[in-house]
Design a protein around this motif. Sequence first.
Motif, PDB file in Angstrom:
ATOM      1  N   ILE A  39       1.061  -1.004   0.261  1.00 54.79           N
ATOM      2  CA  ILE A  39      -0.005  -0.273  -0.117  1.00 54.79           C
ATOM      3  C   ILE A  39       0.993   1.154  -0.249  1.00 54.79           C
ATOM      4  O   ILE A  39       1.004   2.328  -0.663  1.00 54.79           O
ATOM      5  N   ALA A  40       2.257   0.991   1.152  1.00 53.90           N
ATOM      6  CA  ALA A  40       2.980   2.643   0.954  1.00 53.90           C
ATOM      7  C   ALA A  40       3.487   2.153  -0.709  1.00 53.90           C
ATOM      8  O   ALA A  40       3.747   4.220  -0.576  1.00 53.90           O
ATOM      9  N   SER A  41       4.188   1.166  -0.974  1.00 54.42           N
ATOM     10  CA  SER A  41       4.516   2.121  -2.617  1.00 54.42           C
ATOM     11  C   SER A  41       3.726   2.635  -3.406  1.00 54.42           C
ATOM     12  O   SER A  41       4.239   3.020  -4.398  1.00 54.42           O
ATOM     13  N   GLY A  42       2.201   2.102  -3.280  1.00 49.64           N
ATOM     14  CA  GLY A  42       1.697   2.298  -4.304  1.00 49.64           C
ATOM     15  C   GLY A  42       0.980   1.631  -5.845  1.00 49.64           C
ATOM     16  O   GLY A  42       0.631   2.605  -6.310  1.00 49.64           O
ATOM     17  N   ASP A  43       1.464   0.479  -5.176  1.00 52.21           N
ATOM     18  CA  ASP A  43       1.404  -0.503  -6.508  1.00 52.21           C
ATOM     19  C   ASP A  43       0.415  -1.300  -6.110  1.00 52.21           C
ATOM     20  O   ASP A  43      -0.047  -2.059  -5.322  1.00 52.21           O
ATOM     21  N   THR A  71     -11.677  -8.995  15.735  1.00 50.29           N
ATOM     22  CA  THR A  71     -10.734  -8.394  15.230  1.00 50.29           C
ATOM     23  C   THR A  71     -10.161  -8.667  13.615  1.00 50.29           C
ATOM     24  O   THR A  71      -9.672  -6.989  13.396  1.00 50.29           O
ATOM     25  N   VAL A  72     -10.200  -9.533  13.266  1.00 48.04           N
ATOM     26  CA  VAL A  72      -9.274  -9.597  11.376  1.00 48.04           C
ATOM     27  C   VAL A  72     -10.609  -9.453  10.332  1.00 48.04           C
ATOM     28  O   VAL A  72     -10.100  -8.654   9.883  1.00 48.04           O
ATOM     29  N   SER A  73     -12.185  -9.053  11.071  1.00 53.83           N
ATOM     30  CA  SER A  73     -12.847  -9.091   9.700  1.00 53.83           C
ATOM     31  C   SER A  73     -12.534  -6.945   9.917  1.00 53.83           C
ATOM     32  O   SER A  73     -12.784  -6.837   8.269  1.00 53.83           O
ATOM     33  N   ARG A  74     -12.236  -6.446  11.128  1.00 55.37           N
ATOM     34  CA  ARG A  74     -11.444  -5.105  11.104  1.00 55.37           C
ATOM     35  C   ARG A  74     -10.475  -4.790  10.268  1.00 55.37           C
ATOM     36  O   ARG A  74     -11.009  -3.951   9.835  1.00 55.37           O
ATOM     37  N   LYS A  75      -9.757  -6.122  10.457  1.00 52.87           N
ATOM     38  CA  LYS A  75      -7.968  -5.355   9.455  1.00 52.87           C
ATOM     39  C   LYS A  75      -8.780  -5.850   8.355  1.00 52.87           C
ATOM     40  O   LYS A  75      -8.093  -5.080   7.759  1.00 52.87           O
ATOM     41  N   MET A  76      -9.759  -6.912   8.247  1.00 59.93           N
ATOM     42  CA  MET A  76      -9.575  -7.237   6.440  1.00 59.93           C
ATOM     43  C   MET A  76     -10.335  -5.794   5.924  1.00 59.93           C
ATOM     44  O   MET A  76     -10.405  -5.358   4.646  1.00 59.93           O
ATOM     45  N   SER A  77     -11.375  -5.129   6.382  1.00 57.41           N
ATOM     46  CA  SER A  77     -12.489  -4.503   6.238  1.00 57.41           C
ATOM     47  C   SER A  77     -11.310  -3.130   5.848  1.00 57.41           C
ATOM     48  O   SER A  77     -11.413  -2.714   4.744  1.00 57.41           O
ATOM     49  N   ARG A  78     -10.817  -2.561   6.977  1.00 50.54           N
ATOM     50  CA  ARG A  78      -9.624  -1.714   6.415  1.00 50.54           C
ATOM     51  C   ARG A  78      -8.696  -2.010   5.899  1.00 50.54           C
ATOM     52  O   ARG A  78      -8.932  -0.564   4.196  1.00 50.54           O
ATOM     53  N   LEU A  79      -8.285  -2.518   5.147  1.00 49.89           N
ATOM     54  CA  LEU A  79      -7.338  -2.872   4.826  1.00 49.89           C
ATOM     55  C   LEU A  79      -8.043  -2.757   2.871  1.00 49.89           C
ATOM     56  O   LEU A  79      -6.856  -2.950   2.039  1.00 49.89           O
ATOM     57  N   SER A  80      -8.990  -3.688   2.676  1.00 49.13           N
ATOM     58  CA  SER A  80      -9.549  -3.345   1.632  1.00 49.13           C
ATOM     59  C   SER A  80      -9.772  -2.716   0.627  1.00 49.13           C
ATOM     60  O   SER A  80      -9.577  -1.950   0.008  1.00 49.13           O
ATOM     61  N   SER A  81     -10.301  -1.589   2.040  1.00 48.95           N
ATOM     62  CA  SER A  81     -10.737  -0.088   1.424  1.00 48.95           C
ATOM     63  C   SER A  81      -9.185   0.613   1.462  1.00 48.95           C
ATOM     64  O   SER A  81      -9.800   1.457  -0.430  1.00 48.95           O
ATOM     65  N   ARG A  82      -8.254   0.577   2.085  1.00 53.60           N
ATOM     66  CA  ARG A  82      -7.571   1.111   1.995  1.00 53.60           C
ATOM     67  C   ARG A  82      -6.422   0.818  -0.015  1.00 53.60           C
ATOM     68  O   ARG A  82      -6.021   1.355  -0.521  1.00 53.60           O
ATOM     69  N   VAL A  83      -6.886  -0.669  -0.244  1.00 52.29           N
ATOM     70  CA  VAL A  83      -6.298  -0.999  -1.271  1.00 52.29           C
ATOM     71  C   VAL A  83      -6.856  -0.882  -2.818  1.00 52.29           C
ATOM     72  O   VAL A  83      -6.282   0.364  -3.663  1.00 52.29           O
ATOM     73  N   LYS A  84      -8.121  -0.283  -1.897  1.00 49.96           N
ATOM     74  CA  LYS A  84      -8.939   0.315  -3.681  1.00 49.96           C
ATOM     75  C   LYS A  84      -9.178   1.617  -3.692  1.00 49.96           C
ATOM     76  O   LYS A  84      -8.988   1.960  -4.491  1.00 49.96           O
ATOM     77  N   ILE A  86      -5.760   3.022  -3.491  1.00 50.85           N
ATOM     78  CA  ILE A  86      -5.060   3.267  -4.599  1.00 50.85           C
ATOM     79  C   ILE A  86      -5.083   3.659  -5.921  1.00 50.85           C
ATOM     80  O   ILE A  86      -4.411   4.714  -6.209  1.00 50.85           O
ATOM     81  N   GLY A  87      -6.308   3.181  -5.876  1.00 50.20           N
ATOM     82  CA  GLY A  87      -6.621   2.530  -8.058  1.00 50.20           C
ATOM     83  C   GLY A  87      -7.332   4.170  -8.201  1.00 50.20           C
ATOM     84  O   GLY A  87      -7.632   4.675  -9.322  1.00 50.20           O
ATOM     85  N   ALA A  88      -7.751   5.019  -6.973  1.00 53.91           N
ATOM     86  CA  ALA A  88      -8.906   6.110  -7.290  1.00 53.91           C
ATOM     87  C   ALA A  88      -8.101   7.694  -7.639  1.00 53.91           C
ATOM     88  O   ALA A  88      -7.327   7.511  -6.860  1.00 53.91           O
TER      89      ALA A  88
END
Length: 88
Positions: A39-43, A71-84, A86-88
């Motif tokens: 995520i940090a690299s922007g790829d 906890t895992v559900s929250r982490k997955m949700s936050r990560l996936s929204s951050r990954v999504k 990147i493209g925007a």
Amino acid sequence: MANTPQSKKRARQNERRYAVNKARRSRIRTFLRSVEEAIASGDQDAAVAALRAAQPELMRGVSKGVMHKNTVSRKMSRLSSRVKAIGA
């Protein structure tokens, strides 16, 4: 200190479980770190791939009792929204 045979056995079992759980937690953190770095690299492609690799590892942590389901559900949700994002 454990006195009875049962409590001595429980102490031995606890040590073994602690080592296994510690290794699992460490493995999960490594997968999460790879997602964070992508995520940090922007790829976005690398981030999506890292997230897909991390997801089963996180869920395995839930099934093995290392992490809580929410906890895992929250982490997955936050990560996936951050990954999504990147493209925007």
